[in-house]
Design a protein around this motif. Structure first.
Motif, mmCIF file in Angstrom:
data_model
loop_
_atom_site.group_PDB
_atom_site.id
_atom_site.type_symbol
_atom_site.label_atom_id
_atom_site.label_comp_id
_atom_site.label_asym_id
_atom_site.label_seq_id
_atom_site.Cartn_x
_atom_site.Cartn_y
_atom_site.Cartn_z
ATOM 1 N N ARG A 65 -0.718 -13.138 -2.118
ATOM 2 C CA ARG A 65 0.201 -12.408 -1.244
ATOM 3 C C ARG A 65 0.201 -13.009 0.162
ATOM 4 O O ARG A 65 1.261 -13.148 0.786
ATOM 5 N N ASP A 66 -0.962 -13.373 0.674
ATOM 6 C CA ASP A 66 -1.030 -14.002 1.997
ATOM 7 C C ASP A 66 -0.237 -15.306 2.012
ATOM 8 O O ASP A 66 0.457 -15.612 2.991
ATOM 9 N N GLU A 79 0.817 -1.217 0.000
ATOM 10 C CA GLU A 79 0.000 0.000 0.000
ATOM 11 C C GLU A 79 0.851 1.266 0.000
ATOM 12 O O GLU A 79 0.340 2.360 -0.289
ATOM 13 N N SER A 119 -2.845 -11.317 -6.064
ATOM 14 C CA SER A 119 -4.152 -11.290 -5.415
ATOM 15 C C SER A 119 -3.923 -11.331 -3.900
ATOM 16 O O SER A 119 -2.826 -11.665 -3.423
ATOM 17 N N THR A 120 -4.948 -10.995 -3.146
ATOM 18 C CA THR A 120 -4.830 -11.042 -1.687
ATOM 19 C C THR A 120 -4.457 -12.443 -1.224
ATOM 20 O O THR A 120 -3.600 -12.623 -0.343
ATOM 21 N N THR A 121 -5.058 -13.450 -1.842
ATOM 22 C CA THR A 121 -4.773 -14.843 -1.473
ATOM 23 C C THR A 121 -3.331 -15.210 -1.783
ATOM 24 O O THR A 121 -2.653 -15.863 -0.974
#
Length: 381
Positions: free
Chosen positions: A265-266, A250, A261-263
């Motif tokens: 990166r997590d 960010e 994607s968020t998934t």
């Protein structure tokens, strides 16, 4: 009768009490001034160790994150061999490429043509971070290709990096990648096209020729400096900037981030902090600090659950490097720290005589502890 010596002693005690202890404005200065022999012996002989360190204090203000950077001898023009630290951008770019392919995902099974080892992208990424597996890295290298790796990093504004070869491979510098055979389902496979990449151009950097001699597999001892000019290049600033983009996306423009994607990166962040025992490896062989040099590298003790270290280390040719985000979730201490040190007292490369355990890893462990302790004390003040 009061002894004559007593007034003098009182004066000495009073003077000592009134003398202010050294004040440090940041954790890096504090750490480098440490009297700990593991740090002091390196700082006292800096010319021998080619140390470079970058520290970032994380400042949180509401929903915003600010960086306060501090450097020690960081110079992109001074070469050091990055070894396995290059696996971090390779892992991130693999996930990014998968996000742009409709038919593939990180759990897709595949194998490299000519190899019988079946794996998944997720499995290889986990191996890269838990035990720093070179074969896993090389498979992802085939998936991406040198030109794509270098081009994507440059597009994100990450300079001072050039990936030119595989790791511990007989065909390390082969410019044509091997095709991957991927499973579209349990029985159907397809082959991904290979790529032809640019040949590496010799690097023109300081300290690109190191030592006084080196061993060659065919010719034995060669009495001249070892030439690193065709090898991978991944400077401290580049490593730090990749880590920042992964942990704090960010803080960067969309064009500067890894497109995950968020998934995805997590998953990447989870892989970066997973300890070998948590991935099913024998903790006696692969202890918690096996690839966590900063803070814990000189100990085989269990790392506390509240200390999360998302990092990538490298060690080869007498060079030790760790690029890490450290977060103490219990005491709310967090920072970024990237450091490298060369430990090759005899000046001979490829002789497997390096001071990793006696000087290099103890230095990095002590450095991390001092930086952490400064942050911990700052929270209490």
């Amino acid at each position: 009768m009061i002894p004559k010596i007593l007034p003098f002693l009182i004066l000495v005690v009073f003077s000592t009490a009134c003398k202010k202890s050294p004040q440090y404005t940041n954790a890096l200065d504090y750490a480098l001034a440490s009297k700990n022999i593991k740090i002091k012996r390196v700082i006292d002989s800096l010319d021998s160790y080619e140390v470079q360190i970058k520290f970032t204090k994380i400042i949180r203000s509401g929903d915003s994150v600010l960086f306060e950077d501090h450097d020690f001898q960081v110079n992109d023009a001074n070469y050091f061999y990055p070894a396995s630290t290059v696996k971090l951008p390779i892992a991130a770019l693999t996930l990014e490429k998968l996000n742009h392919m409709d038919s593939l995902h990180r759990n897709t099974r595949f194998y490299v043509e000519g190899d019988t080892m079946e794996t998944t992208f997720a499995s290889d990424i986990m191996k890269i971070f838990t035990i720093s597996d070179n074969a896993a890295n090389n498979r992802l290298f085939e998936f991406l290709g040198q030109d794509a790796i270098n081009g994507k990093l440059k597009q994100k504004g990450i300079d001072a990096v050039r990936i030119s070869h595989r790791l511990s491979s007989d065909d390390a510098y082969e410019i044509t990648t091997k095709p991957l055979v991927v499973y579209l389902n349990d029985s159907t496979t397809t082959m991904l096209k290979n790529t032809i990449n640019s040949s590496a151009i010799p690097l023109d950097l300081n300290k690109i020729h190191k030592g006084k001699a080196y061993y060659d597999d065919e010719d034995g001892l060669i009495d001249e400096p070892f030439d690193f000019s065709l090898k991978n290049y991944y400077a401290i600033n580049a490593q730090h900037n990749v880590l920042k983009r992964i942990v704090f996306p960010e803080c960067f423009e969309p064009s500067e981030r890894f497109d995950l994607s968020t998934t995805q990166r997590d998953f990447l962040l989870k892989a970066m902090q997973t300890l070998p025992r948590e991935a099913g490896y024998d903790p006696k062989e692969y202890y918690d600090s096996y690839v966590k040099f900063l803070m814990y590298g000189d100990s085989k003790d269990v790392i506390p659950d509240y200390i999360k270290i998302q990092n990538k280390v490298g060690y080869a040719y007498g060079t030790l490097t760790d690029c890490a985000y450290v977060h103490d979730t219990k005491n709310n201490v967090e920072f970024l720290l990237t450091a490298t040190i060369l430990v090759n007292k005899d000046g001979i490369f490829n002789d497997n005589v390096y001071e990793y355990d006696s000087i290099g890893i103890p230095f990095l462990a002590a450095l991390g502890k001092e930086v952490y302790n400064y942050g911990l004390q700052s929270k209490k003040d």
